[in-house]
Design a protein around this motif. Structure first.
Motif, PDB file in Angstrom:
ATOM      1  N   TYR A  96       0.832  -1.209   0.000  1.00  0.00           N
ATOM      2  CA  TYR A  96       0.000   0.000   0.000  1.00  0.00           C
ATOM      3  C   TYR A  96       0.868   1.261   0.000  1.00  0.00           C
ATOM      4  CZ  TYR A  96      -3.897   3.082   1.216  1.00  0.00           C
ATOM      5  OH  TYR A  96      -4.861   4.088   1.215  1.00  0.00           O
ATOM      6  N   CYS A  97       1.898   1.251   0.824  1.00  0.00           N
ATOM      7  CA  CYS A  97       2.742   2.445   0.932  1.00  0.00           C
ATOM      8  C   CYS A  97       3.642   2.627  -0.286  1.00  0.00           C
ATOM      9  CB  CYS A  97       3.600   2.364   2.202  1.00  0.00           C
ATOM     10  SG  CYS A  97       2.678   2.586   3.730  1.00  0.00           S
ATOM     11  N   VAL A  98       4.281   1.534  -0.718  1.00  0.00           N
ATOM     12  CA  VAL A  98       5.262   1.644  -1.797  1.00  0.00           C
ATOM     13  C   VAL A  98       4.595   1.784  -3.164  1.00  0.00           C
ATOM     14  CG1 VAL A  98       7.170   0.469  -2.977  1.00  0.00           C
ATOM     15  CG2 VAL A  98       7.020   0.414  -0.473  1.00  0.00           C
ATOM     16  N   GLU A  99       3.618   0.935  -3.463  1.00  0.00           N
ATOM     17  CA  GLU A  99       3.003   0.935  -4.793  1.00  0.00           C
ATOM     18  C   GLU A  99       1.885   1.969  -4.936  1.00  0.00           C
ATOM     19  OE1 GLU A  99       4.287  -0.695  -7.167  1.00  0.00           O
ATOM     20  OE2 GLU A  99       5.564  -2.125  -6.102  1.00  0.00           O
ATOM     21  N   HIS A 100       1.065   2.125  -3.895  1.00  0.00           N
ATOM     22  CA  HIS A 100      -0.107   3.010  -3.994  1.00  0.00           C
ATOM     23  C   HIS A 100       0.213   4.444  -3.598  1.00  0.00           C
ATOM     24  CE1 HIS A 100      -4.317   4.107  -4.137  1.00  0.00           C
ATOM     25  NE2 HIS A 100      -4.289   4.517  -2.874  1.00  0.00           N
ATOM     26  N   LEU A 101       0.929   4.608  -2.480  1.00  0.00           N
ATOM     27  CA  LEU A 101       1.230   5.966  -1.989  1.00  0.00           C
ATOM     28  C   LEU A 101       2.577   6.489  -2.462  1.00  0.00           C
ATOM     29  CD1 LEU A 101      -0.041   5.620   1.706  1.00  0.00           C
ATOM     30  CD2 LEU A 101      -1.272   6.530  -0.276  1.00  0.00           C
ATOM     31  N   LYS A 102       3.385   5.612  -3.081  1.00  0.00           N
ATOM     32  CA  LYS A 102       4.712   5.992  -3.597  1.00  0.00           C
ATOM     33  C   LYS A 102       5.651   6.468  -2.484  1.00  0.00           C
ATOM     34  CE  LYS A 102       3.044   5.055  -7.605  1.00  0.00           C
ATOM     35  NZ  LYS A 102       3.325   3.715  -8.177  1.00  0.00           N
ATOM     36  N   ILE A 103       5.515   5.864  -1.316  1.00  0.00           N
ATOM     37  CA  ILE A 103       6.446   6.116  -0.212  1.00  0.00           C
ATOM     38  C   ILE A 103       7.620   5.159  -0.389  1.00  0.00           C
ATOM     39  CG2 ILE A 103       6.729   6.052   2.307  1.00  0.00           C
ATOM     40  CD1 ILE A 103       3.706   6.537   2.515  1.00  0.00           C
ATOM     41  N   ASP A 104       8.848   5.605  -0.101  1.00  0.00           N
ATOM     42  CA  ASP A 104      10.004   4.756  -0.356  1.00  0.00           C
ATOM     43  C   ASP A 104      10.027   3.549   0.589  1.00  0.00           C
ATOM     44  OD1 ASP A 104      12.193   5.321   1.968  1.00  0.00           O
ATOM     45  OD2 ASP A 104      11.045   7.140   1.525  1.00  0.00           O
ATOM     46  N   LEU A 157      -2.128   6.375   7.089  1.00  0.00           N
ATOM     47  CA  LEU A 157      -1.176   6.063   6.016  1.00  0.00           C
ATOM     48  C   LEU A 157      -1.289   7.068   4.873  1.00  0.00           C
ATOM     49  CD1 LEU A 157      -1.457   2.150   5.659  1.00  0.00           C
ATOM     50  CD2 LEU A 157       0.186   3.457   7.009  1.00  0.00           C
ATOM     51  N   ASP A 158      -2.516   7.466   4.567  1.00  0.00           N
ATOM     52  CA  ASP A 158      -2.746   8.368   3.430  1.00  0.00           C
ATOM     53  C   ASP A 158      -2.124   9.748   3.623  1.00  0.00           C
ATOM     54  OD1 ASP A 158      -4.104   6.372   2.109  1.00  0.00           O
ATOM     55  OD2 ASP A 158      -6.104   7.082   2.686  1.00  0.00           O
ATOM     56  N   THR A 159      -1.742  10.086   4.855  1.00  0.00           N
ATOM     57  CA  THR A 159      -1.087  11.382   5.083  1.00  0.00           C
ATOM     58  C   THR A 159       0.333  11.387   4.548  1.00  0.00           C
ATOM     59  OG1 THR A 159      -0.209  10.776   7.263  1.00  0.00           O
ATOM     60  CG2 THR A 159      -2.449  11.696   7.189  1.00  0.00           C
ATOM     61  N   ARG A 160       0.906  10.187   4.336  1.00  0.00           N
ATOM     62  CA  ARG A 160       2.292  10.030   3.866  1.00  0.00           C
ATOM     63  C   ARG A 160       3.319  10.607   4.852  1.00  0.00           C
ATOM     64  NH1 ARG A 160      -0.757  10.773  -0.766  1.00  0.00           N
ATOM     65  NH2 ARG A 160      -0.344   9.313  -2.480  1.00  0.00           N
ATOM     66  N   SER A 161       2.899  10.794   6.070  1.00  0.00           N
ATOM     67  CA  SER A 161       3.777  11.302   7.127  1.00  0.00           C
ATOM     68  C   SER A 161       4.379  10.122   7.885  1.00  0.00           C
ATOM     69  CB  SER A 161       2.987  12.198   8.084  1.00  0.00           C
ATOM     70  OG  SER A 161       3.655  12.347   9.310  1.00  0.00           O
ATOM     71  N   PHE A 162       5.692  10.128   8.099  1.00  0.00           N
ATOM     72  CA  PHE A 162       6.332   9.014   8.791  1.00  0.00           C
ATOM     73  C   PHE A 162       5.802   8.837  10.217  1.00  0.00           C
ATOM     74  CE2 PHE A 162       9.833   7.320  11.448  1.00  0.00           C
ATOM     75  CZ  PHE A 162       9.834   6.016  10.939  1.00  0.00           C
ATOM     76  N   PRO A 163       5.655   9.899  11.020  1.00  0.00           N
ATOM     77  CA  PRO A 163       5.072   9.701  12.364  1.00  0.00           C
ATOM     78  C   PRO A 163       3.675   9.087  12.298  1.00  0.00           C
ATOM     79  CG  PRO A 163       6.122  11.853  12.243  1.00  0.00           C
ATOM     80  CD  PRO A 163       6.102  11.296  10.855  1.00  0.00           C
ATOM     81  N   ALA A 164       2.880   9.495  11.303  1.00  0.00           N
ATOM     82  CA  ALA A 164       1.531   8.933  11.162  1.00  0.00           C
ATOM     83  C   ALA A 164       1.599   7.454  10.790  1.00  0.00           C
ATOM     84  CB  ALA A 164       0.745   9.710  10.113  1.00  0.00           C
ATOM     85  N   LEU A 165       2.565   7.088   9.931  1.00  0.00           N
ATOM     86  CA  LEU A 165       2.758   5.685   9.575  1.00  0.00           C
ATOM     87  C   LEU A 165       3.098   4.855  10.813  1.00  0.00           C
ATOM     88  CD1 LEU A 165       2.827   6.718   6.581  1.00  0.00           C
ATOM     89  CD2 LEU A 165       4.732   5.128   6.226  1.00  0.00           C
ATOM     90  N   VAL A 166       3.969   5.382  11.649  1.00  0.00           N
ATOM     91  CA  VAL A 166       4.386   4.673  12.866  1.00  0.00           C
ATOM     92  C   VAL A 166       3.198   4.481  13.807  1.00  0.00           C
ATOM     93  CG1 VAL A 166       5.820   4.809  14.942  1.00  0.00           C
ATOM     94  CG2 VAL A 166       6.781   5.440  12.713  1.00  0.00           C
ATOM     95  N   VAL A 167       2.397   5.524  13.981  1.00  0.00           N
ATOM     96  CA  VAL A 167       1.218   5.427  14.851  1.00  0.00           C
ATOM     97  C   VAL A 167       0.232   4.405  14.291  1.00  0.00           C
ATOM     98  CG1 VAL A 167      -0.801   6.669  15.712  1.00  0.00           C
ATOM     99  CG2 VAL A 167       1.443   7.764  15.764  1.00  0.00           C
ATOM    100  N   ALA A 168       0.004   4.449  12.977  1.00  0.00           N
ATOM    101  CA  ALA A 168      -0.955   3.527  12.348  1.00  0.00           C
ATOM    102  C   ALA A 168      -0.558   2.076  12.596  1.00  0.00           C
ATOM    103  CB  ALA A 168      -1.036   3.811  10.856  1.00  0.00           C
ATOM    104  N   VAL A 169       0.708   1.746  12.321  1.00  0.00           N
ATOM    105  CA  VAL A 169       1.175   0.366  12.460  1.00  0.00           C
ATOM    106  C   VAL A 169       1.245  -0.042  13.929  1.00  0.00           C
ATOM    107  CG1 VAL A 169       3.139  -1.175  12.089  1.00  0.00           C
ATOM    108  CG2 VAL A 169       2.435   0.391  10.278  1.00  0.00           C
ATOM    109  N   THR A 170       1.775   0.839  14.767  1.00  0.00           N
ATOM    110  CA  THR A 170       1.992   0.497  16.174  1.00  0.00           C
ATOM    111  C   THR A 170       0.682   0.267  16.916  1.00  0.00           C
ATOM    112  OG1 THR A 170       4.060   1.759  16.202  1.00  0.00           O
ATOM    113  CG2 THR A 170       3.064   1.233  18.332  1.00  0.00           C
ATOM    114  N   VAL A 171      -0.293   1.161  16.761  1.00  0.00           N
ATOM    115  CA  VAL A 171      -1.575   0.985  17.446  1.00  0.00           C
ATOM    116  C   VAL A 171      -2.277  -0.275  16.930  1.00  0.00           C
ATOM    117  CG1 VAL A 171      -3.855   1.983  17.868  1.00  0.00           C
ATOM    118  CG2 VAL A 171      -1.821   3.437  17.935  1.00  0.00           C
TER     119      VAL A 171
END
Length: 460
Positions: free
Chosen positions: A275-283, A336-350
């Motif tokens: 989702y992050c790499v292919e859809h959101l183009k996050i590295d 995840l859709d915010t493409r913000s690294f802190p938001a990614l961490v919160v999403a996965v961790t919670v």
């Protein structure tokens, strides 16, 4: 037969057994999760280069899902012999099978080298991985559960469960290191192979540790009783036949309880990379780091949730996790859709915190459903049959839904429905906290209380 509530093992022995189970499961889950992460990041390009990126990833996840098909077969085979020959012997065999198949994956040439034989070899080795893991989980958690006493079984039995986030942590960590040190071309051509080849070294360490532990005392007692029955010419049903006849309700409870736990985990840790790499183009590195942080937090929380289940019961802790992942799936993708690294961490961790609330008490919960001479078979089959319908297609279904609808809403609905199934299954089960494993008889399970259950209820 001696009761595990009256004859706990010596204090010095149990931590060693727990450590051996934890290290062994960590190595096996490292091998298994490494495949999932590589399927999301690189297998589409290496083994399915003729397809577009999303289709290639979908095909990679298909080979990933095939491994789950072999897990119930492994559960039946390992469960049968684990209930007949002992937990320790079968755990050694499963570790060897998993490690060798993973190391060989690192040697499989790509599609451009040997053509269609490449994905066929990859799929065969994935089937062996699934077969081995199908027998691993039940044996590892039972070895600890059957050594420990009822009062703290949730805590001690949760430690082998920590092997899943620890294995994922090591797998994602090694991949993250390789993507940091190498260019994309280097990683795609040979760098991804290094973590798979490393499995051969880890297996040697795991074998040395596992060979040093004792067989479960409860199994030894049950085996002695079976030998006496054999001497008296009283026939004993095969474990598979016995568990289906006497514990079919418990198998259904275990299968339903696994739905949300299994689906949410593979969406949060495997599909998230796609989702992050292919859809959101996050590295790749950013996505891997978010999973790394979440897995580290989960590893620390699992024994805490296990201990909590000893105080308040298996069901309340499990239900919090199931309801939590069902609701969090909506916030998960929004973050995840915010493409913000802190938001990614919160999403996965919670998400992994809620998953831990289900996964931590699961080992003790499932162990407490089945009688000793069919416990390996029952716990393994209940856990692994659900993986075919839950974990196996989860990344595949999520990827297909994303490709069809172009957004995450159907995926959140999918996780929510899985949570609903789990809530119903757990509510249908009896509370098992405090059960004397030695006192559970065939047919007790979810349909009736053992004498130990009644004593526990009276004391509380």
């Amino acid at each position: 037969m001696a009761s595990d509530t009256t004859a706990p093992p010596p204090p010095a022995r149990l931590p060693r057994i727990v450590a051996a189970s934890l290290i062994g499961t960590t190595i096996e889950w490292y091998d298994y999760f490494l495949y999932g992460s590589a399927a999301a990041l690189v297998f589409g390009r290496v083994f399915f280069p003729e397809s577009d990126p999303l289709t290639g990833t979908l095909l990679s996840f298909l080979t990933y899902a095939i491994g789950f098909v072999a897990r119930p077969v492994g559960a039946v085979v390992f469960g049968h012999y684990g209930d007949r020959l002992g937990r320790k012997k079968l755990l050694v065999i499963s570790l060897l099978m998993m490690g060798l198949s993973t190391a060989l994956i690192g040697c499989v040439p790509g599609y451009h080298t040997i053509g269609v034989a490449a994905p066929l070899l990859l799929t065969t080795l994935r089937l062996i991985q699934g077969f081995a893991l199908g027998g691993e989980w039940g044996g590892a958690v039972l070895l600890v559960s059957e050594h420990g006493d009822a009062r703290r079984r949730g805590f001690w039995a949760s430690w082998p469960q920590g092997g899943a986030p620890a294995g994922n942590l090591v797998a994602v960590g090694v991949l993250s290191l390789m993507t940091t040190l190498l260019s994309d071309d280097e990683f795609n051509s040979w760098g991804w192979r290094v973590p798979f080849l490393l499995s051969a070294v880890l297996v040697m360490i795991g074998l040395w540790i596992r060979l040093s532990v004792d067989e479960s005392p409860l199994f030894k007692e049950a085996l002695a009783a079976a030998e006496r029955r054999k001497a008296e010419q009283r026939a004993e049903r095969p474990p598979l036949v016995a568990v289906v006849r006497d514990h079919w309700r418990d198998i259904l409870v275990a299968m339903g309880a696994r739905m949300a736990e299994n689906i949410s985990y593979y969406v949060i840790t495997a599909f998230v990379l796609t989702y992050c790499v292919e859809h959101l183009k996050i590295d790749k590195q950013t996505s891997l780091n978010a999973v790394l942080i979440g897995s580290a937090v989960q590893f620390c929380l699992i024994p805490l949730f296990g201990a909590l289940s000893d105080r308040v019961g298996r069901k309340p802790v499990y239900l919090v996790g199931a309801v939590g992942v069902g609701l969090w799936s909506w916030a998960f993708f929004a973050l995840l859709d915010t493409r913000s690294f802190p938001a990614l961490v919160v999403a996965v961790t919670v998400g992994l915190i809620f998953h831990s609330a289900m996964y931590a008490p699961q080992a003790a919960f499932f162990s407490e459903l089945f009688a000793t001479r069919m416990r390996y078979t029952g716990a393994s089959i209940g856990a692994q049959l659900s993986s075919v319908a839950a974990g196996a297609p989860a990344p595949l279904i999520a990827t297909a839904l994303l490709g069809s609808y172009g957004n995450s809403t159907p995926i959140s609905v999918y996780v929510g429905l899985a949570a609903l199934i789990t809530v119903v299954a757990v509510l249908a089960a009896r509370e098992t906290r405090g059960r004397d494993l030695a006192a559970i008889e065939p047919g007790d399970g979810a349909a009736a209380r053992t004498a130990a259950d009644q004593r526990t209820a009276a004391s509380t």
